[in-house]
Design an enzyme around this catalytic site. Structure first.
Site, PDB file in Angstrom:
ATOM      1  N   HIS A  17      -9.460   3.980   5.170  1.00  0.00           N
ATOM      2  CA  HIS A  17      -7.781   4.375   5.021  1.00  0.00           C
ATOM      3  C   HIS A  17      -7.424   5.124   6.227  1.00  0.00           C
ATOM      4  CE1 HIS A  17      -3.929   3.845   3.997  1.00  0.00           C
ATOM      5  NE2 HIS A  17      -4.020   4.097   2.849  1.00  0.00           N
ATOM      6  N   HIS A  52      -0.597   5.001   7.215  1.00  0.00           N
ATOM      7  CA  HIS A  52       0.525   5.528   6.369  1.00  0.00           C
ATOM      8  C   HIS A  52       0.683   6.660   6.168  1.00  0.00           C
ATOM      9  CE1 HIS A  52      -0.655   0.890   4.522  1.00  0.00           C
ATOM     10  NE2 HIS A  52      -0.010   1.019   5.838  1.00  0.00           N
ATOM     11  N   TYR A  75      -1.868   9.049   5.499  1.00  0.00           N
ATOM     12  CA  TYR A  75      -2.635   9.957   4.678  1.00  0.00           C
ATOM     13  C   TYR A  75      -3.720  10.744   5.477  1.00  0.00           C
ATOM     14  CZ  TYR A  75      -0.560   7.285   0.903  1.00  0.00           C
ATOM     15  OH  TYR A  75       0.371   6.713   0.119  1.00  0.00           O
TER      16      TYR A  75
HETATM   17  C1  FMN Z   1       2.011  -1.931  -4.664  1.00  0.00           C
HETATM   18  C2  FMN Z   1       1.468  -1.569  -3.271  1.00  0.00           C
HETATM   19  C3  FMN Z   1       0.550  -0.532  -3.231  1.00  0.00           C
HETATM   20  C4  FMN Z   1      -0.129  -0.645  -2.022  1.00  0.00           C
HETATM   21  N1  FMN Z   1      -1.178   0.178  -1.868  1.00  0.00           N
HETATM   22  C5  FMN Z   1      -1.625   0.297  -0.666  1.00  0.00           C
HETATM   23  C6  FMN Z   1      -3.100   1.265  -0.520  1.00  0.00           C
HETATM   24  O1  FMN Z   1      -3.515   1.498  -1.556  1.00  0.00           O
HETATM   25  N2  FMN Z   1      -3.597   1.197   0.614  1.00  0.00           N
HETATM   26  C7  FMN Z   1      -2.894   0.642   1.667  1.00  0.00           C
HETATM   27  O2  FMN Z   1      -3.561   0.764   2.930  1.00  0.00           O
HETATM   28  N3  FMN Z   1      -1.907  -0.078   1.673  1.00  0.00           N
HETATM   29  C8  FMN Z   1      -1.247  -0.149   0.581  1.00  0.00           C
HETATM   30  N4  FMN Z   1      -0.074  -0.915   0.628  1.00  0.00           N
HETATM   31  C9  FMN Z   1       0.283  -1.733   1.454  1.00  0.00           C
HETATM   32  C10 FMN Z   1      -0.189  -3.080   1.430  1.00  0.00           C
HETATM   33  O3  FMN Z   1      -1.671  -3.097   1.805  1.00  0.00           O
HETATM   34  C11 FMN Z   1       0.346  -4.067   2.466  1.00  0.00           C
HETATM   35  O4  FMN Z   1      -0.003  -3.576   3.738  1.00  0.00           O
HETATM   36  C12 FMN Z   1       1.875  -4.264   2.351  1.00  0.00           C
HETATM   37  O5  FMN Z   1       2.069  -4.524   1.183  1.00  0.00           O
HETATM   38  C13 FMN Z   1       2.428  -5.211   3.325  1.00  0.00           C
HETATM   39  O6  FMN Z   1       2.208  -6.622   2.836  1.00  0.00           O
HETATM   40  P1  FMN Z   1       2.767  -7.608   2.146  1.00  0.00           P
HETATM   41  O7  FMN Z   1       4.097  -7.660   2.828  1.00  0.00           O
HETATM   42  O8  FMN Z   1       2.036  -8.671   1.997  1.00  0.00           O
HETATM   43  O9  FMN Z   1       3.036  -7.086   0.751  1.00  0.00           O
HETATM   44  C14 FMN Z   1       0.381  -1.145  -0.864  1.00  0.00           C
HETATM   45  C15 FMN Z   1       1.558  -2.013  -1.135  1.00  0.00           C
HETATM   46  C16 FMN Z   1       2.118  -2.328  -2.336  1.00  0.00           C
HETATM   47  C17 FMN Z   1       3.211  -3.441  -2.720  1.00  0.00           C
END
Ligand code: FMN
Length: 380
Positions: free
Chosen positions: A184, A187, A189
Site C-alpha cells: 500500500h 492515499h 499513508y
Molecule cells: C469502505 C472502503 C474502504 C477502503 N479501504 C481501502 C484500503 O484499505 N486500502 C486502499 O488502498 N484503498 C481503500 N479504499 C479505496 C478502494 O480500494 C478503491 O480504490 C475506491 O473505493 C475506488 O473504487 P470504487 O469507485 O470502485 O469504489 C477503500 C474504499 C472504500 C469504499
C-alpha cells in the site's frame, strides 16, 4: 448499464464477457479474468484475526467470478503500523492462521488473492490500539502538507524496522498460500508520506527530489523481492490524492511520474495499481491516458486501473453516506481493449453486491444495483 429494452444490450453483453474474461498472467500468476476486487478496509477482525465471516466474505466474491482479490489493508508487524484492533493484522500466529483459511477458501472457489500490506504512518493517533504505547511516526512527523509535526520523524532504525516488517509479511504471505502481495503505497499513508513532498521534508537520503523520496518505497520493494520467489507477483499501489488532501498530486507531469515509478520498477515491482477516483479522467494534458495508462506507458509494467467502475459518483462520497447510480462500462472496455491497462479493480460495486463480477461477465447488466452507502454498513 444497458437495459433489457436497449437494442444494443446483447452486443454489449457479449463484448463485456469477451474483453473481461480473458486470463492474464502477472509474473508467475495466471489470473482467470481481468476483474480484481479493490482493497477495502473493514473492521470485522477482532484482535486483528480474520475469522470465518471474513473468509466467507472473500470466498463468496471469488466464487462469483472475481479473478483477483486484493484484501483490505492489513497491518505489517510493526507496532506503529495501525490504529484499530478490528483491522486484520499480518503478523502473529492466530492472525496468520486466520489468513491461511481465507486463502484456502478463495482458492477452492477458483479465485486468486493477495494481501494489501499496510502501515498508516502519521495517520495513527497516539494511544490507539492495537499497540497503544507505540508512537505515531512518519518521514517528518507530518500528517499533511503545512501541518505542525504531531509525531516522530523516523530514525534510520525505524526505517529499517518497517522495511523488514514489509519483507517479513511478504515472506509469510507466500508461506501461507497467498498468490502475491500488494504494497500500500497510496492515499497518504506511510509509504506515500515518503513519496509526497508535502509530508516528506527530510534532508537525508530519503528526502529531496522525487527519486530521493522514492528511496524508502524502493527499499521496501527490494526487501520484499529478496524474501519471496522470483515468480511471486509484487503489486505496488500508488495514488496522486491523499486521504487528507484530495487535490494533492505526487506528479504534475509524466516526467515526474516516471522519476517515481522507474526506481520502483527497477526494485522489483511487477504490477502498478494506480488508484484514481474516476478511471475515465485523463491524467495529464495532451493525452486521454488515465493514471494507470501512464504508469504502463512509462514503465512497461502491467497495471491495474480503479475508480468508479460501474458506478457514477466517486467513492469519497460514500464516506459522506452518499450512494451512486449504476453507470455503463463501455469506456472501460474501450480502454481495456486498447491495452491501456491490464486489469480493472472494483470497489464499492463489489462491496455491496458479491455477484457483481458474475453479472457483468454473463451480461446480466439489468440486475446491477445502484450503490447504497447506508446498506453496505451492515453487509459483508
Ligand atoms: C469502505 C472502503 C474502504 C477502503 N479501504 C481501502 C484500503 O484499505 N486500502 C486502499 O488502498 N484503498 C481503500 N479504499 C479505496 C478502494 O480500494 C478503491 O480504490 C475506491 O473505493 C475506488 O473504487 P470504487 O469507485 O470502485 O469504489 C477503500 C474504499 C472504500 C469504499
Amino acid at each position: 448499464m444497458s437495459t433489457a429494452s436497449d437494442p444494443a444490450a446483447p452486443d454489449a453483453a457479449v463484448r463485456a464477457a469477451r474483453v473481461l474474461s480473458r486470463p492474464v498472467t502477472l509474473n508467475g500468476l495466471t489470473v482467470p479474468n481481468r476483474i480484481a476486487m479493490a482493497p477495502m478496509t473493514r473492521m470485522f477482525s477482532p484482535g486483528g484475526i480474520p475469522g470465518e465471516d471474513v473468509r466467507d466474505y472473500y470466498a463468496r466474491r471469488a466464487a462469483a467470478g472475481v479473478g483477483l482479490i486484493v484484501t483490505e489493508g492489513t497491518y505489517v508487524g510493526h507496532p506503529s503500523a495501525g490504529e484499530s484492533d478490528r483491522v486484520p493484522r499480518f503478523h502473529g500466529e492466530e492472525q496468520l492462521a486466520g489468513w491461511a483459511k481465507v486463502t484456502e477458501a478463495v482458492h477452492e472457489a477458483g479465485g486468486t488473492i493477495v494481501p494489501q500490506l499496510w502501515h498508516i504512518g502519521m495517520v495513527r493517533k497516539a494511544g490507539k490500539p492495537p499497540f497503544p504505547e507505540a508512537p505515531a511516526m512518519g518521514p517528518s512527523g507530518l500528517v499533511t502538507a503545512g501541518a505542525e509535526p504531531t509525531g516522530k520523524a523516523m530514525t534510520q532504525q525505524d526505517i529499517d524496522d518497517v522495511v523488514a516488517a514489509f519483507a517479513q509479511a511478504a515472506a509469510d504471505a507466500e508461506r501461507i498460500g497467498f498468490d502475491g502481495v500488494e504494497i500500500h503505497g497510496a492515499h497518504g499513508y506511510l509509504v506515500d508520506q515518503f513519496l509526497w513532498e508535502g509530508t516528506n521534508r527530510r534532508t537525508d537520503a530519503y528526502g529531496g527530489d522525487p527519486v530521493a523520496r522514492t528511496t524508502f518505497a524502493a527499499e521496501i520493494v527490494a526487501a520484499v523481492r529478496e524474501k519471496v520467489s522470483p515468480e511471486f507477483p509484487v503489486i505496488f499501489r500508488f495514488s496522486q490524492w491523499k486521504m487528507h488532501d484530495y487535490t494533492a498530486r505526487l506528479a504534475e507531469t509524466p516526467e515526474e511520474l516516471e522519476a517515481i515509478l522507474t526506481p520502483l520498477a527497477a526494485a522489483g515491482v511487477d504490477v502498478f495499481h494506480a488508484s484514481t477516483r474516476r478511471y475515465w479522467l485523463p491524467e495529464f494534458d495532451g493525452s486521454d491516458l488515465n493514471l494507470a495508462g501512464w504508469a504502463k506507458k512509462l514503465t512497461g509494467k502491467q497495471v491495474i486501473t480503479v475508480g468508479s467502475v460501474g458506478l457514477d459518483g466517486e467513492f469519497t462520497d460514500s464516506f459522506r453516506g452518499e450512494g451512486a447510480p449504476v453507470k455503463n462500462i463501455d469506456n472501460l472496455l474501450d480502454r481495456l481493449e486498447a491495452d491501456e491497462f491490464d486489469m480493472v479493480a472494483v470497489g464499492r460495486a463489489l462491496l455491496q453486491d458479491p455477484e457483481w463480477a458474475a453479472k457483468v461477465l454473463q451480461g446480466r447488466f439489468d440486475e446491477l444495483k445502484p450503490y447504497d452507502a447506508e446498506s453496505v454498513k451492515t453487509l459483508y
